[in-house]
Write an enzyme that holds these catalytic residues in place. Structure first.
Site, mmCIF file in Angstrom:
data_model
loop_
_atom_site.group_PDB
_atom_site.id
_atom_site.type_symbol
_atom_site.label_atom_id
_atom_site.label_comp_id
_atom_site.label_asym_id
_atom_site.label_seq_id
_atom_site.Cartn_x
_atom_site.Cartn_y
_atom_site.Cartn_z
ATOM 1 N N ASP A 57 0.865 -1.170 0.000
ATOM 2 C CA ASP A 57 0.000 0.000 0.000
ATOM 3 C C ASP A 57 0.909 1.229 0.000
ATOM 4 O OD1 ASP A 57 -2.197 1.663 0.072
ATOM 5 O OD2 ASP A 57 -3.184 0.587 1.696
ATOM 6 N N TRP A 58 0.352 2.360 -0.376
ATOM 7 C CA TRP A 58 1.174 3.551 -0.590
ATOM 8 C C TRP A 58 1.767 4.037 0.735
ATOM 9 C CZ3 TRP A 58 -0.100 1.230 -4.522
ATOM 10 C CH2 TRP A 58 0.102 1.703 -5.818
#
Length: 811
Positions: free
Chosen positions: A224-225
């Protein structure tokens, strides 16, 4: 495929391999031009494909949210949505859509419940598989997320989800496993959180042993970012760190991991091989030139969104019946509520898109009502956390008659000189993510948003400014709101009363700057007329003189969003008061709710009808009107249980967590499994939903009374539409293990079928039960176990409405 990839892999230098295991920027992988390895692009979903811009530079089709898709109980429809989203993703020049979200509705308060399909792992897995199949059939990769136990937003970057092995396997991993085995997604995204103390992005047991080992997942694992936290991410199953540039999967840390022996070159090759395989799957080698982003408002997508919205709407109550309304009847319809005029079409956060257009419920009702109907509107009560955006009808691009806002970008912080880029927005709201500001590679920048304001009425207004960054507002060259020197990461709203004169044209300009590197910036300007009277009084008076009153209530993306959880299940503001007062003067009061998760309804016994419309995308108003006027049967069924009160939900005592840990103390007993076992009656059970017709269930039969582990049994039931109208029904199959060595739920969903029948029509619905449907996970084995003994097949309309049952034996 293999020869090409292996040839490229053999030609890559060590430094090039390392470069490939982290992104180039917020949305692209790294290219190696020397070998013809292109960059591929990802874009956010799940209810649309946004592209780089969050500000509508290229608008997108906005589909119903994930829980609405789950509420359709229609995998074929969701497969078609996946196909349409593939076209949308290609419009944005992207190769991978960061979707679907398949986390579980563990608590009604979780901020991203609206993105997820259901509380049930089987329903979630089946719908996810359909979504992925549709998407990938058109050459666009799915990124199933968030792996795993990312079931709340509280301390989401640090919380440890502490969960036992059985619920981990049977509830939280199960939808991922089903979707991966049935649809084979090309990528998967690790979660932000820790699982039993270990970060998801560096959790070797989950990523290597289970995902890539047991399940034989051959796709790409991306973070995930900003969801990587230590150098251990280099060597525990993560293949791609996002966004770029690399923080942990960089040259320094990868070489150190190789030197320590934590990461072998063969393991590094496996990461790169998975990326190259993904590039091949999405057509990157065949078409290496990036496509320019564009907006295509397709009529077929409009129709699909409208159909999906209607199929997701759950009719919870219909006394009288007051619904459906007759569009040809001479009547006055009072439409009440903020959400009728400011349509709530999606939740907040990374799933947001700038829609091509929005059909509000008020517009949909007015378009559907016949010439004999008079439709009047009153707001009743505002529910805004921040003042609402400027109405597009009130604003013009400076010096023109075109609706909208001009935004000029500057590379300096004092907005001096000529802008380096100019774009247009629909209203005075903008946000930016990552180092790339729109299409400019700027870590620091300034922007001026300007428009001409044409107020429709004279009077006092509240002007609001909220920003993450620094901003100020000028009205005809007068500084009226100033946050130019405030702390950056704030976002709170500052308000200022102003006086406006109808017919006068004002120049409104917002200056915004971001002086330091960062990954999230935003600015929003709101405007709201002050009024001395109580708007509820106006709504009550309108309802009293109308034949029917439709109150639109619920939540919005300000109340349900990525980044925070809800604090309760209440309707915000004075909405409960509004509904009760309207119902007191009009016995034909219909409540339409917008929400992505359960709400309390203290007024339920006082109103004639309740419909749950979720967040229905850009065609929400038309879909709602189709159901209210009987053009479409309310096709939705609840994919999650609605408890009577927050304290009844199974996660209540262990939510949201403390000291960095949240205990999944309810174990297997999530959703309806808990309400069954505890004997707690919910407000509305899992699977519930009314139709405009009635259905009879008859003649349940099994293909055999016994089955061996390598065999299957079919379950058949005849369903008849016994009412006067065509209608949709969701036939649900649950299975009970009569006596098990380990604790099991009273019943578990193992099959469902959505059917549409004409009046008097009968059809036979058939399900297949296999060994997996009878199995539970035993950590002592370890593995899935199907114990010999008696099981019961239960068929019904919801988890609390079982119509027929039949026993059989596993031998």
């Amino acid at each position: 495929m293999t020869n090409h990839i292996e040839t490229l892999l053999a030609q890559l230098t060590l430094d090039e391999k390392i470069a490939l295991v982290a992104g180039a920027d917020a949305w692209h992988t790294v290219a190696i031009p020397r070998l013809g390895i292109p960059a591929i692009k990802v874009t956010d979903g799940p209810n649309g494909a946004r592209g780089v811009s969050r500000n509508g530079t290229h608008t997108s089709a906005c589909f119903p949210i994930g829980v609405a898709m789950g509420a359709t109980w229609n995998p074929e429809l969701v497969r078609q949505i996946g196909e349409a989203l593939a076209e949308e993703t290609k419009d944005k020049g992207a190769h991978i859509l960061l979707a679907p979200t398949v986390n579980i509705h563990r608590s009604p308060l979780a901020g991203r419940n609206f993105e997820c399909f259901s509380e049930d792992p089987y329903l979630t897995g089946v719908m996810a598989a359909a979504y992925i199949t549709g998407l990938q059939s058109r050459g666009v990769g799915a990124c199933i997320k968030h792996f795993v136990c990312n079931d709340s937003e509280f301390e989401r970057f640090s919380i440890s989800s502490d969960v036992g092995e059985r619920p981990l396997r049977e509830i939280y991993l199960r939808p991922f496993e089903l979707a991966i085995k049935q649809a084979k997604p090309w990528t998967i995204m690790s979660a932000y959180n820790r699982i039993n103390g270990v970060w998801a992005s560096e959790n070797r047991r989950l990523l290597v042993e289970i995902l890539k080992g047991e399940w034989q997942f051959d796709g790409l694992v991306m973070s995930d970012w900003y969801g990587t936290y230590s150098e251990r991410a280099t060597s525990n199953g993560l293949d791609l760190e996002m966004p770029g540039p690399a923080r942990w999967l960089n040259r320094e840390h990868v070489l150190a991991a190789i030197e320590r022996g934590d990461l072998s070159e063969a393991e590094l090759d496996d990461k790169v091989r998975r990326l190259l395989r993904t590039i091949e799957r999405v057509g990157g080698f065949a078409n290496p030139t990036p496509a320019a982003e564009q907006a295509n408002d397709r009529p077929a997508h409009r129709a699909l969104i409208r159909r999906a919205g209607a199929e997701s709407i759950v009719l919870l109550k219909n006394d009288g019946p007051v619904l459906p309304l007759d569009p040809e009847q001479s009547q006055t319809i009072a439409v009440i509520g903020a959400n009728a005029h400011w349509a709530a079409i999606m939740g907040g956060g990374s799933s947001e898109v700038a829609p091509h257009y929005v059909v509000t419920p008020l517009q949909g009702i007015r378009a559907r009502a016949g010439a004999q109907c008079i439709v009047d509107y009153a707001i009743g009560t505002p529910i805004f956390r921040r003042l609402p955006n400027l109405d597009p009808e009130w604003i013009r691009v400076p010096g023109s008659n075109q609706s909208g806002v001009r935004i000029d970008y500057f590379t300096n912080l004092d907005l001096s000189g000529a802008p380096v880029r100019t774009d247009h927005l629909a209203t005075l709201e903008a946000s930016w993510f990552g180092d790339q500001i729109e299409y400019l590679n700027l870590a620091t920048f300034a922007a001026r948003l300007s428009c001409d304001l044409l107020p429709p009425q004279s009077g006092r207004y509240q002007l609001g400014l909220s920003c993450v960054g620094q901003a100020r507002i000028w009205l005809d060259d007068e500084l009226v709101l100033d946050q130019w020197h405030k702390e950056l990461m704030d976002g709170s709203e500052q308000r200022q009363p102003i006086t406006l004169v109808a017919g006068k044209r004002y120049r409104l300009a917002v200056e915004f700057r971001w002086p330091t590197p960062g990954n999230w910036r935003a600015v929003q300007v709101g405007l709201w007329p002050e009024r001395e009277d109580d708007p509820i009084e106006e709504a009550v008076a309108l309802a009293a003189r109308s034949h029917v009153a439709i109150v639109f209530a619920g939540l919005t993306k300000e109340w349900e969003s990525e980044g925070f959880d809800r604090i309760d299940m209440d309707l915000p503001g004075r909405q409960n008061e509004l509904i009760r007062r309207v119902a007191a003067v009009n016995p034909r009061t219909i409540v339409v709710l917008n929400a992505g998760s359960p709400l309390q309804m203290p007024w339920l016994d006082e109103v004639a009808a309740v419909a749950l419309a979720w967040y229905g995308g850009q065609e929400a108003g038309n879909a709602i009107a189709d159901v209210l006027f009987g053009v479409a049967d309310p096709g939705g069924r609840l994919p999650t249980t609605f408890p009577k009160r927050l304290a009844d939900n199974p996660a209540y005592i262990n939510y949201p967590g403390e000291n960095g840990h949240v205990l999944y103390g309810e174990g297997l007993f999530v959703g309806y499994r808990y309400y069954d076992r505890k004997g707690v009656e919910p407000l509305f059970p899992f699977g519930f939903g009314l139709s405009y017709t009635e259905f009879a269930y008859r003649n349940l039969r099994l293909s055999a009374n016994t089955m061996r582990p390598d065999e299957t049994i079919t379950v058949s039931v005849d369903v008849t539409n016994t009412g006067p109208r065509p209608g949709a029904e969701v036939v649900q199959l649950y299975v009970r293990d009569s006596a098990a060595r380990l604790t099991r739920p009273d019943k578990e969903l193992k099959g469902f079928a959505k059917i549409t029948l004409q009046p008097g029509e009968t059809t036979t619905v058939t399900f297949t039960i296999d060994r997996q449907a009878l199995s539970y996970y035993d950590p002592a084995v370890p593995g899935w176990v199907a114990e010999p003994g008696e099981f019961v097949a239960l068929v019904g309309r919801s988890a609390a409405d079982i119509r027929l049952s039949a026993p059989f034996e596993l031998v």
